[in-house]
Design a protein around this motif. Structure first.
Motif, short mmCIF file in Angstrom:
data_model
loop_
_atom_site.label_atom_id
_atom_site.label_comp_id
_atom_site.label_asym_id
_atom_site.label_seq_id
_atom_site.Cartn_x
_atom_site.Cartn_y
_atom_site.Cartn_z
N ASP A 103 -21.45 -0.66 -54.22
CA ASP A 103 -20.85 -2.00 -54.08
C ASP A 103 -20.25 -2.47 -55.41
N CYS A 104 -20.89 -2.08 -56.52
CA CYS A 104 -20.39 -2.49 -57.85
C CYS A 104 -19.01 -1.89 -58.12
N VAL A 105 -18.83 -0.61 -57.77
CA VAL A 105 -17.55 0.05 -57.99
C VAL A 105 -16.47 -0.60 -57.12
N MET A 106 -16.83 -0.92 -55.87
CA MET A 106 -15.88 -1.59 -54.97
C MET A 106 -15.49 -2.96 -55.54
N ALA A 107 -16.48 -3.70 -56.04
CA ALA A 107 -16.20 -5.02 -56.62
C ALA A 107 -15.30 -4.88 -57.85
N GLU A 108 -15.53 -3.83 -58.65
CA GLU A 108 -14.71 -3.60 -59.83
C GLU A 108 -13.25 -3.31 -59.46
N CYS A 133 -25.88 -2.26 -53.24
CA CYS A 133 -26.56 -2.55 -54.51
C CYS A 133 -27.47 -3.76 -54.32
N THR A 134 -28.68 -3.66 -54.86
CA THR A 134 -29.64 -4.77 -54.73
C THR A 134 -29.79 -5.56 -56.04
N HIS A 135 -29.25 -5.03 -57.14
CA HIS A 135 -29.41 -5.68 -58.44
C HIS A 135 -28.41 -6.81 -58.63
N LYS A 136 -28.64 -7.61 -59.68
CA LYS A 136 -27.74 -8.72 -59.99
C LYS A 136 -26.59 -8.20 -60.85
N LEU A 144 -24.43 2.93 -61.88
CA LEU A 144 -24.33 4.38 -61.68
C LEU A 144 -25.38 5.12 -62.49
N VAL A 145 -25.62 4.69 -63.73
CA VAL A 145 -26.65 5.34 -64.56
C VAL A 145 -28.03 5.15 -63.94
N GLN A 146 -28.28 3.96 -63.41
CA GLN A 146 -29.57 3.69 -62.77
C GLN A 146 -29.76 4.58 -61.54
N ARG A 147 -28.70 4.75 -60.75
CA ARG A 147 -28.80 5.59 -59.54
C ARG A 147 -29.06 7.05 -59.85
N VAL A 148 -28.31 7.60 -60.82
CA VAL A 148 -28.50 9.02 -61.13
C VAL A 148 -29.83 9.27 -61.83
#
Length: 197
Positions: A103-108, A133-136, A144-148
């Motif tokens: 969702d973050c990449v889409m928002a970007e 994405c559930t984070h703020k 992406l770093v958190q996911r990998v």
């Protein structure tokens, strides 16, 4: 007529130092004494534990169909190089690939505006899987770093140097990038994950 005095801007009043001899002993700033390091003391350092899915230099969770996390600039550079994302990924890995967009990449991409409407249309392709994405916040690199880091089953597709540098520190995460109008996978270092005797 007398001379007018011009005002000085950003002029600061002089302050007395806390170490000045005119200040009473109890109000004076204390000098900090440095402790000498004991050379015989054991040095402690924190070593990050690697997950058990990493066997020597191989990540056992990676396998066809490959799950590929895509960054914003990877889509933009693919458009500039005139590459079909899914087909080029399959040509690179010789297997079925499932591209994922958070969702973050889409928002970007949406924030970039009308100039990147083609990238937005490609990102909304039904072949691309969406990851909620559930984070703020909407900072895609951290996401992406958190996911990998959490899930070692992803290949990260990016052209961003800073993001690559951050992901290289995480063991077992391959990086896909664009060079010479085709996709490539970054080779993992030879000494990575090898047993140390």
């Amino acid at each position: 007529m007398g001379k007018q005095k011009t005002k000085q801007f950003a002029a600061m009043k002089r302050m007395i130092s806390l170490k000045d001899h005119r200040i009473k002993e109890k109000d004076r700033a204390k000098t900090i004494q440095k402790k000498k390091k004991d050379p015989s003391k054991l040095k402690e350092r924190e070593v990050q534990k690697h997950p058990s899915c990493l066997f020597f230099q191989y990540n056992t969770q990676l396998g066809p169909p490959y799950h590929i996390l895509i960054d914003t600039n990877f889509i933009n550079f693919s458009i500039k190089a005139k590459l079909d994302i899914v087909q080029s990924m399959m040509d690179c890995l010789y297997a079925k690939c499932i591209p994922y967009i958070t969702d973050c990449v889409m928002a970007e991409i949406e924030k970039l505006g009308m100039k990147y409407r083609v990238a937005l249309r490609i990102a909304k392709d039904p072949r691309f899987e969406r990851l909620p994405c559930t984070h703020k916040g909407t900072y895609a690199d951290d996401c992406l770093v958190q996911r990998v880091t959490q899930h070692k089953c992803y290949i990260l597709a990016t052209v961003d140097r800073d993001l690559k540098r951050r992901v290289r520190k995480i063991p077992g995460v391959p990086i896909m990038y664009i060079s010479n109008h085709r996709y490539n996978i970054e080779r993992m270092p030879d000494d990575y994950g090898a047993p140390r005797f």
